[in-house]
Design a protein around this motif. Structure first.
Motif, PDB file in Angstrom:
ATOM      1  N   ARG A  56       0.564  -1.327  -0.029  1.00 53.50           N
ATOM      2  CA  ARG A  56      -0.029  -0.047  -0.112  1.00 53.50           C
ATOM      3  C   ARG A  56       1.114   1.084   0.286  1.00 53.50           C
ATOM      4  O   ARG A  56       1.257   1.613   1.067  1.00 53.50           O
ATOM      5  CB  ARG A  56      -1.091  -0.058   1.306  1.00 53.50           C
ATOM      6  CG  ARG A  56      -1.869   1.113   1.730  1.00 53.50           C
ATOM      7  CD  ARG A  56      -2.835   0.985   1.859  1.00 53.50           C
ATOM      8  NE  ARG A  56      -3.651   3.217   2.298  1.00 53.50           N
ATOM      9  CZ  ARG A  56      -4.908   2.911   2.724  1.00 53.50           C
ATOM     10  NH1 ARG A  56      -4.549   2.677   3.981  1.00 53.50           N
ATOM     11  NH2 ARG A  56      -5.368   3.849   2.688  1.00 53.50           N
ATOM     12  N   LEU A  79      -1.945   8.660 -12.095  1.00 49.01           N
ATOM     13  CA  LEU A  79      -2.314   7.124 -11.621  1.00 49.01           C
ATOM     14  C   LEU A  79      -1.677   7.471  -9.987  1.00 49.01           C
ATOM     15  O   LEU A  79      -0.076   7.429  -9.654  1.00 49.01           O
ATOM     16  CB  LEU A  79      -1.780   5.816 -11.973  1.00 49.01           C
ATOM     17  CG  LEU A  79      -2.026   4.785 -13.486  1.00 49.01           C
ATOM     18  CD1 LEU A  79      -0.921   3.911 -13.518  1.00 49.01           C
ATOM     19  CD2 LEU A  79      -3.824   4.991 -13.677  1.00 49.01           C
ATOM     20  N   SER A  80      -2.464   7.091  -8.800  1.00 45.51           N
ATOM     21  CA  SER A  80      -1.858   7.076  -7.627  1.00 45.51           C
ATOM     22  C   SER A  80      -2.496   6.362  -6.753  1.00 45.51           C
ATOM     23  O   SER A  80      -3.573   5.142  -7.419  1.00 45.51           O
ATOM     24  CB  SER A  80      -2.330   8.986  -7.391  1.00 45.51           C
ATOM     25  OG  SER A  80      -3.697   9.080  -7.412  1.00 45.51           O
ATOM     26  N   LEU A  82      -1.757   2.979  -4.706  1.00 44.73           N
ATOM     27  CA  LEU A  82      -2.194   1.579  -4.924  1.00 44.73           C
ATOM     28  C   LEU A  82      -1.876   1.131  -3.951  1.00 44.73           C
ATOM     29  O   LEU A  82      -1.025   1.123  -2.491  1.00 44.73           O
ATOM     30  CB  LEU A  82      -0.754   1.690  -5.768  1.00 44.73           C
ATOM     31  CG  LEU A  82      -0.530  -0.506  -6.712  1.00 44.73           C
ATOM     32  CD1 LEU A  82      -1.801  -0.361  -7.517  1.00 44.73           C
ATOM     33  CD2 LEU A  82       0.195   0.034  -7.014  1.00 44.73           C
ATOM     34  N   GLU A  83      -2.960   0.217  -3.993  1.00 45.20           N
ATOM     35  CA  GLU A  83      -2.899  -1.060  -2.887  1.00 45.20           C
ATOM     36  C   GLU A  83      -3.019  -2.224  -3.748  1.00 45.20           C
ATOM     37  O   GLU A  83      -3.729  -2.729  -4.207  1.00 45.20           O
ATOM     38  CB  GLU A  83      -3.898  -1.132  -2.236  1.00 45.20           C
ATOM     39  CG  GLU A  83      -3.683  -2.055  -0.168  1.00 45.20           C
ATOM     40  CD  GLU A  83      -5.100  -1.522  -0.128  1.00 45.20           C
ATOM     41  OE1 GLU A  83      -5.085  -2.570   1.241  1.00 45.20           O
ATOM     42  OE2 GLU A  83      -5.836  -0.661   0.263  1.00 45.20           O
ATOM     43  N   ILE A  84      -2.333  -2.915  -3.411  1.00 47.48           N
ATOM     44  CA  ILE A  84      -2.394  -4.871  -3.939  1.00 47.48           C
ATOM     45  C   ILE A  84      -1.805  -5.692  -2.622  1.00 47.48           C
ATOM     46  O   ILE A  84      -0.900  -6.059  -1.651  1.00 47.48           O
ATOM     47  CB  ILE A  84      -1.164  -4.897  -4.817  1.00 47.48           C
ATOM     48  CG1 ILE A  84      -1.301  -3.875  -5.980  1.00 47.48           C
ATOM     49  CG2 ILE A  84      -1.592  -6.390  -5.933  1.00 47.48           C
ATOM     50  CD1 ILE A  84      -0.876  -4.730  -7.511  1.00 47.48           C
ATOM     51  N   TYR A 114      -7.105  -5.203  -5.509  1.00 46.21           N
ATOM     52  CA  TYR A 114      -6.073  -4.036  -5.738  1.00 46.21           C
ATOM     53  C   TYR A 114      -6.815  -2.836  -5.591  1.00 46.21           C
ATOM     54  O   TYR A 114      -8.436  -3.206  -5.697  1.00 46.21           O
ATOM     55  CB  TYR A 114      -5.678  -4.108  -7.213  1.00 46.21           C
ATOM     56  CG  TYR A 114      -5.963  -4.634  -7.937  1.00 46.21           C
ATOM     57  CD1 TYR A 114      -6.600  -3.219  -8.636  1.00 46.21           C
ATOM     58  CD2 TYR A 114      -7.153  -5.243  -8.839  1.00 46.21           C
ATOM     59  CE1 TYR A 114      -7.871  -3.162  -9.765  1.00 46.21           C
ATOM     60  CE2 TYR A 114      -8.282  -5.061  -9.620  1.00 46.21           C
ATOM     61  CZ  TYR A 114      -8.604  -4.111 -10.633  1.00 46.21           C
ATOM     62  OH  TYR A 114      -8.803  -4.873 -11.065  1.00 46.21           O
ATOM     63  N   LEU A 116      -6.823   1.143  -6.711  1.00 44.40           N
ATOM     64  CA  LEU A 116      -5.738   2.299  -8.198  1.00 44.40           C
ATOM     65  C   LEU A 116      -6.730   3.468  -7.529  1.00 44.40           C
ATOM     66  O   LEU A 116      -7.661   3.383  -8.231  1.00 44.40           O
ATOM     67  CB  LEU A 116      -5.578   1.576  -9.223  1.00 44.40           C
ATOM     68  CG  LEU A 116      -4.567   2.534 -10.075  1.00 44.40           C
ATOM     69  CD1 LEU A 116      -3.162   3.171  -9.054  1.00 44.40           C
ATOM     70  CD2 LEU A 116      -4.433   1.936 -11.019  1.00 44.40           C
TER      71      LEU A 116
END
Length: 135
Positions: A56, A79-80, A82-84, A114, A116
């Protein structure tokens, strides 16, 4: 950045003349590994790792410029956030000499969770287009 820009140059989406990568910053927060399990591979020259991971990062910053054919102006896409989260399998195939690793295969074991944030035009206080309902 240059490798990603080269791959983007191969894309030919309708209505877009070209796409270029203006900025790429992955962020300062490393992924968190909840568990790491090591298994023997299918041969004695392989090792498998299964990693339950979570990434994250709130300071991710990726900026694309999409040049539209109809308007002739660039469209900024950011794009900003982000969590996976998911399980990754790494399979190492070894060599008996240096560099000792012949191949590395990487795959998620199932679809990762995810999140995003994608914002057009501006980074600041813009609407996340992934949250808009599809009409």
């Amino acid at each position: 950045k240059s490798q990603i820009s080269a791959k983007l140059g191969l894309l030919d989406p309708p209505g877009i003349e070209n796409i270029e990568l203006a900025e790429f910053k992955l962020g300062s927060i490393p992924p968190y590994f909840k568990t790491v399990r090591v298994y023997p591979g299918t041969t004695d020259k392989e090792t498998m790792l299964e990693i339950d991971t979570h990434l994250r990062t709130t300071d991710l910053s990726i900026h694309f410029l999409a040049h539209l054919t109809t308007l002739g102006i660039p469209l900024n896409i950011y794009l900003s956030d982000l969590e996976i989260q998911g399980k990754i399998r790494l399979v190492f195939t070894y060599l008996p000499f240096s560099p000792y690793i012949k191949a590395l295969r990487v795959a998620f074991l199932s679809m990762p969770k995810y999140r995003l944030k994608v914002t057009p035009m501006s980074k600041a206080k813009a609407t996340n287009v992934l949250e808009l309902p599809i009409i």
